[in-house]
Design an enzyme around this catalytic site. Structure first.
Site: not given
Length: 116
Positions: A22, A74, A99
């Protein structure tokens, strides 16, 4: 009376994710933010100097999130809340952080935090 400044759908492209792959791409995050701010002095004097400058707030968020790698949404939400409280003196705020497309069957996932 509770006065608020809001920023809706502030879009930033970030290095974010729990998985290594990612971080090889930039992913879209979308902020909806409400910040409590006393407008009384700005209104009394009709003076922008006493307003919370949403352009400055937006720029600070964009700069910080684009330059900092994160694993969790978070963490992003908490760090942005800290940044806004420290840089602009905002005592109460609400951040909704999305997201998009993180889950195939959902438009977006995310978190909501409130600081008082």
């Amino acid at each position: 009376m509770t006065d608020k400044v809001f920023i809706n759908e502030l879009t930033v492209f970030a290095s974010i994710g729990a998985y290594d792959w990612e971080h090889t791409i930039k992913q879209r995050l979308i902020f909806n933010i409400e910040m409590e701010w006393d407008f009384s002095q700005a209104v009394a004097e009709d003076n922008v100097e006493h307003c919370l400058n949403y352009a400055d707030v937006s720029e600070k968020i964009l700069d910080f999130v684009e330059k900092t790698p994160f694993k969790l949404v978070e963490t992003v939400a908490y760090k942005v809340a800290d940044l806004l409280q420290n840089e602009f003196g905002i005592k109460k705020l609400r951040i909704e952080l999305h997201k998009p497309k993180a889950v195939a069957q959902a438009n977006s996932v995310g978190v909501i935090i409130t600081r008082e």
